[in-house]
Design a protein around this motif. Structure first.
Motif, PDB file in Angstrom:
ATOM      1  N   GLN A  92     -13.014  16.594 -11.337  1.00 58.21           N
ATOM      2  CA  GLN A  92     -14.090  15.902 -10.620  1.00 58.21           C
ATOM      3  C   GLN A  92     -14.254  14.461 -11.113  1.00 58.21           C
ATOM      4  O   GLN A  92     -14.786  13.610 -10.405  1.00 58.21           O
ATOM      5  N   GLU A  93     -13.810  14.206 -12.332  1.00 65.79           N
ATOM      6  CA  GLU A  93     -13.935  12.853 -12.885  1.00 65.79           C
ATOM      7  C   GLU A  93     -12.854  11.904 -12.366  1.00 65.79           C
ATOM      8  O   GLU A  93     -12.897  10.710 -12.615  1.00 65.79           O
ATOM      9  N   VAL A  94     -11.856  12.477 -11.696  1.00 64.03           N
ATOM     10  CA  VAL A  94     -10.723  11.674 -11.238  1.00 64.03           C
ATOM     11  C   VAL A  94     -11.051  11.021  -9.897  1.00 64.03           C
ATOM     12  O   VAL A  94     -11.538  11.692  -8.985  1.00 64.03           O
ATOM     13  N   GLU A  95     -10.802   9.736  -9.799  1.00 69.46           N
ATOM     14  CA  GLU A  95     -11.035   9.042  -8.543  1.00 69.46           C
ATOM     15  C   GLU A  95      -9.689   8.810  -7.849  1.00 69.46           C
ATOM     16  O   GLU A  95      -8.750   8.294  -8.466  1.00 69.46           O
ATOM     17  N   ILE A  96      -9.618   9.212  -6.585  1.00 65.44           N
ATOM     18  CA  ILE A  96      -8.351   9.068  -5.851  1.00 65.44           C
ATOM     19  C   ILE A  96      -8.593   8.362  -4.522  1.00 65.44           C
ATOM     20  O   ILE A  96      -9.446   8.776  -3.738  1.00 65.44           O
ATOM     21  N   VAL A  97      -7.857   7.287  -4.257  1.00 57.36           N
ATOM     22  CA  VAL A  97      -7.865   6.663  -2.928  1.00 57.36           C
ATOM     23  C   VAL A  97      -6.597   7.132  -2.218  1.00 57.36           C
ATOM     24  O   VAL A  97      -5.500   6.989  -2.744  1.00 57.36           O
ATOM     25  N   GLU A  98      -6.776   7.729  -1.034  1.00 59.25           N
ATOM     26  CA  GLU A  98      -5.603   8.193  -0.284  1.00 59.25           C
ATOM     27  C   GLU A  98      -4.986   7.040   0.504  1.00 59.25           C
ATOM     28  O   GLU A  98      -5.662   6.387   1.299  1.00 59.25           O
ATOM     29  N   PHE A  99      -3.704   6.810   0.295  1.00 61.97           N
ATOM     30  CA  PHE A  99      -3.007   5.755   1.036  1.00 61.97           C
ATOM     31  C   PHE A  99      -1.728   6.353   1.605  1.00 61.97           C
ATOM     32  O   PHE A  99      -0.802   6.693   0.869  1.00 61.97           O
ATOM     33  N   ASN A 100      -1.700   6.518   2.904  1.00 66.85           N
ATOM     34  CA  ASN A 100      -0.507   7.111   3.529  1.00 66.85           C
ATOM     35  C   ASN A 100      -0.351   6.610   4.964  1.00 66.85           C
ATOM     36  O   ASN A 100      -1.101   5.735   5.411  1.00 66.85           O
ATOM     37  N   GLU A 101       0.625   7.171   5.652  1.00 67.78           N
ATOM     38  CA  GLU A 101       0.972   6.754   7.022  1.00 67.78           C
ATOM     39  C   GLU A 101      -0.264   6.737   7.935  1.00 67.78           C
ATOM     40  O   GLU A 101      -0.359   5.920   8.843  1.00 67.78           O
ATOM     41  N   HIS A 102      -1.221   7.666   7.689  1.00 65.17           N
ATOM     42  CA  HIS A 102      -2.397   7.764   8.557  1.00 65.17           C
ATOM     43  C   HIS A 102      -3.528   6.839   8.105  1.00 65.17           C
ATOM     44  O   HIS A 102      -4.107   6.120   8.910  1.00 65.17           O
ATOM     45  N   THR A 103      -3.832   6.855   6.798  1.00 63.56           N
ATOM     46  CA  THR A 103      -5.003   6.098   6.330  1.00 63.56           C
ATOM     47  C   THR A 103      -4.737   4.596   6.252  1.00 63.56           C
ATOM     48  O   THR A 103      -5.675   3.803   6.279  1.00 63.56           O
ATOM     49  N   ARG A 104      -3.464   4.196   6.142  1.00 62.62           N
ATOM     50  CA  ARG A 104      -3.170   2.780   5.923  1.00 62.62           C
ATOM     51  C   ARG A 104      -3.629   1.892   7.081  1.00 62.62           C
ATOM     52  O   ARG A 104      -3.870   0.697   6.894  1.00 62.62           O
ATOM     53  N   ALA A 105      -3.764   2.472   8.281  1.00 61.38           N
ATOM     54  CA  ALA A 105      -4.187   1.698   9.445  1.00 61.38           C
ATOM     55  C   ALA A 105      -5.701   1.421   9.413  1.00 61.38           C
ATOM     56  O   ALA A 105      -6.191   0.531  10.101  1.00 61.38           O
ATOM     57  N   MET A 106      -6.434   2.184   8.603  1.00 57.96           N
ATOM     58  CA  MET A 106      -7.894   1.997   8.553  1.00 57.96           C
ATOM     59  C   MET A 106      -8.234   0.790   7.677  1.00 57.96           C
ATOM     60  O   MET A 106      -7.745   0.688   6.549  1.00 57.96           O
ATOM     61  N   PRO A 107      -9.100  -0.097   8.186  1.00 55.43           N
ATOM     62  CA  PRO A 107      -9.376  -1.336   7.450  1.00 55.43           C
ATOM     63  C   PRO A 107      -9.969  -1.082   6.067  1.00 55.43           C
ATOM     64  O   PRO A 107      -9.723  -1.832   5.127  1.00 55.43           O
ATOM     65  N   GLU A 108     -10.731   0.019   5.915  1.00 58.69           N
ATOM     66  CA  GLU A 108     -11.393   0.248   4.623  1.00 58.69           C
ATOM     67  C   GLU A 108     -10.408   0.723   3.555  1.00 58.69           C
ATOM     68  O   GLU A 108     -10.670   0.578   2.355  1.00 58.69           O
ATOM     69  N   THR A 109      -9.256   1.263   3.967  1.00 58.46           N
ATOM     70  CA  THR A 109      -8.340   1.837   2.969  1.00 58.46           C
ATOM     71  C   THR A 109      -7.833   0.765   2.011  1.00 58.46           C
ATOM     72  O   THR A 109      -7.929   0.916   0.789  1.00 58.46           O
ATOM     73  N   MET A 110      -7.298  -0.328   2.571  1.00 60.15           N
ATOM     74  CA  MET A 110      -6.755  -1.358   1.700  1.00 60.15           C
ATOM     75  C   MET A 110      -7.866  -2.000   0.872  1.00 60.15           C
ATOM     76  O   MET A 110      -7.635  -2.374  -0.283  1.00 60.15           O
ATOM     77  N   ALA A 111      -9.079  -2.060   1.451  1.00 55.36           N
ATOM     78  CA  ALA A 111     -10.215  -2.593   0.690  1.00 55.36           C
ATOM     79  C   ALA A 111     -10.530  -1.681  -0.502  1.00 55.36           C
ATOM     80  O   ALA A 111     -10.786  -2.158  -1.617  1.00 55.36           O
ATOM     81  N   ASP A 112     -10.487  -0.357  -0.280  1.00 51.99           N
ATOM     82  CA  ASP A 112     -10.728   0.597  -1.372  1.00 51.99           C
ATOM     83  C   ASP A 112      -9.661   0.475  -2.463  1.00 51.99           C
ATOM     84  O   ASP A 112      -9.955   0.519  -3.657  1.00 51.99           O
ATOM     85  N   VAL A 113      -8.397   0.338  -2.014  1.00 54.79           N
ATOM     86  CA  VAL A 113      -7.298   0.185  -2.974  1.00 54.79           C
ATOM     87  C   VAL A 113      -7.520  -1.081  -3.795  1.00 54.79           C
ATOM     88  O   VAL A 113      -7.430  -1.070  -5.021  1.00 54.79           O
ATOM     89  N   LYS A 114      -7.846  -2.160  -3.098  1.00 55.52           N
ATOM     90  CA  LYS A 114      -8.030  -3.447  -3.777  1.00 55.52           C
ATOM     91  C   LYS A 114      -9.177  -3.372  -4.783  1.00 55.52           C
ATOM     92  O   LYS A 114      -9.073  -3.880  -5.908  1.00 55.52           O
TER      93      LYS A 114
END
Lengths: 238, 238
Positions: free
Chosen positions: B59-81
């Motif tokens: 539960q302490e682990v934070e994971i941002v999902e980045f894949n073929e589907h999520t990469r098109a969403m504008p918030e994904t790259m913002a979360d990664v950044k």
């Protein structure tokens, strides 16, 4: 296929093993079970065995050297064939990284397939693959060209050809050079390629001196790193 | 470059971890030190952490999902950044094998380079590299094409193109296919390519069902293996 006969393809570290070595516990178990090897360099192979805590006396280990120099000798392939035929389980080791990549080891593997010996590739360090993934360039399609031509004019012409290929499709192009020519090839790259081409310089992968940076040629031109005697992989992409 | 900020590229097993897992002791030490990940698939990433004895509550682990589907969403790259910027050390994991190979992870690495974060590629399983070295085909020059076109006529035309390329130079050509189309593509390969082309079929690499065999197309035609639902890599060479 004779399932009792096995050839393990064993990767070797890239010049620096951290505490505990590069292998997983399962790989260690496999390596400890072997006493017969085909190796690109016998002395590197013995060092690697020692480094990973190989439990048998090294005098008991049989090694056939197979490399750019010995492969031309008629007895070498005969020795390899004898070992593959006589012994149920052997290992194949390169000097660094994955065996059969940028070395002639694939001829040994081809023979193993002909002899119906099961080939088992262990995972491990690969400076090419590690450079590619760390470059940030396209890893969905890529080409590994090995060494570029030694003569400056042929090398520059090859670089121009790679630029055309990179501009036509989205493939990443990967190549390497002998360490003492690393500065020379970097000079050629920046003098030949367009400012907008992306270049990754990946040096001394898997060692404490590891250095990996990706920039456009135009940015590299402002300040070139000193790569003298450094083992480098270069990746370019349009 | 801000040497205090690091992005580790972490390979994941290819579907089956032997006792003790796929990592070396040094890699285990690194993975245990991380609590922030960008992952192609969060559930696979958690499973992998569990499998290698990760000592912190998941539960302490934070994971941002980045894949073929999520990469098109504008918030994904913002979360990664945000993660790359806020946290001193992160990990990037693919679903299987090396990150950024045959997946869109290279976009995350490109961002890391732009942010002057040091990228450290760990070595690990790569079905492409392991298929290549175990094929016995030329490993000194090779091309990875990713997935071939889905439509039969385009796929056949691509295969003809690869044959011409293979006949012109000595490069090995590597490609893959979704498991449920493996039999279909094998049919296309043997129907399109000349009998003298060498084909390596490498299935379920790094699992107990691993099967790797290299023969000429003419020999394959005599008896084709059933590849239904098997994860395969194909290598061809003239």
């Amino acid at each position: 296929m004779d399932q009792l006969k096995l050839l393990y393809l064993i990767p070797v570290d890239l010049g620096f093993s951290p505490e505990g070595g590069i292998y997983s516990p399962e790989q260690i178990r496999i390596i400890y079970s072997l006493k017969h090897f085909v190796a690109e360099n016998a002395s590197t192979a013995r060092k690697m065995l020692k480094k990973c805590g190989y439990p048998h006396p090294l005098q008991e280990v049989e090694i056939v050297e197979f490399n750019e120099h010995t492969r031309a000798m008629p007895e070498t392939m005969a020795d390899v064939k004898k070992m593959l035929t006589d012994v149920p389980v052997c290992g194949l080791m390169s000097e660094a990284g994955m065996p059969c990549v940028a070395d002639p080891g694939h001829e040994v593997v081809r023979l193993a397939h002909e002899l119906k010996i099961k080939v088992v590739p262990l995972h491990g360090p690969s400076s090419i693959m590690q450079a590619l993934v760390a470059s940030g360039l396209n890893g969905q399609q890529f080409v590994f060209h090995g060494y570029l031509p030694v003569k400056t004019e042929f090398r520059k012409s090859k670089l121009r050809e790679l630029q055309v290929q990179a501009q036509k499709s989205n493939y990443t192009h990967i190549f390497m050079e002998a360490p003492y020519r690393s500065n020379q090839i970097l000079q050629d790259i920046v003098s030949v390629l367009s400012d907008l081409i992306s270049l990754c310089v990946a040096c001394e992968i898997g060692t404490p001196e590891e250095y990996i940076e990706t920039k456009k040629i135009g940015q590299w031109k402002k300040s070139l790193p000193d790569l003298h005697k450094k083992r480098c992989i270069f990746c370019i992409s349009a």
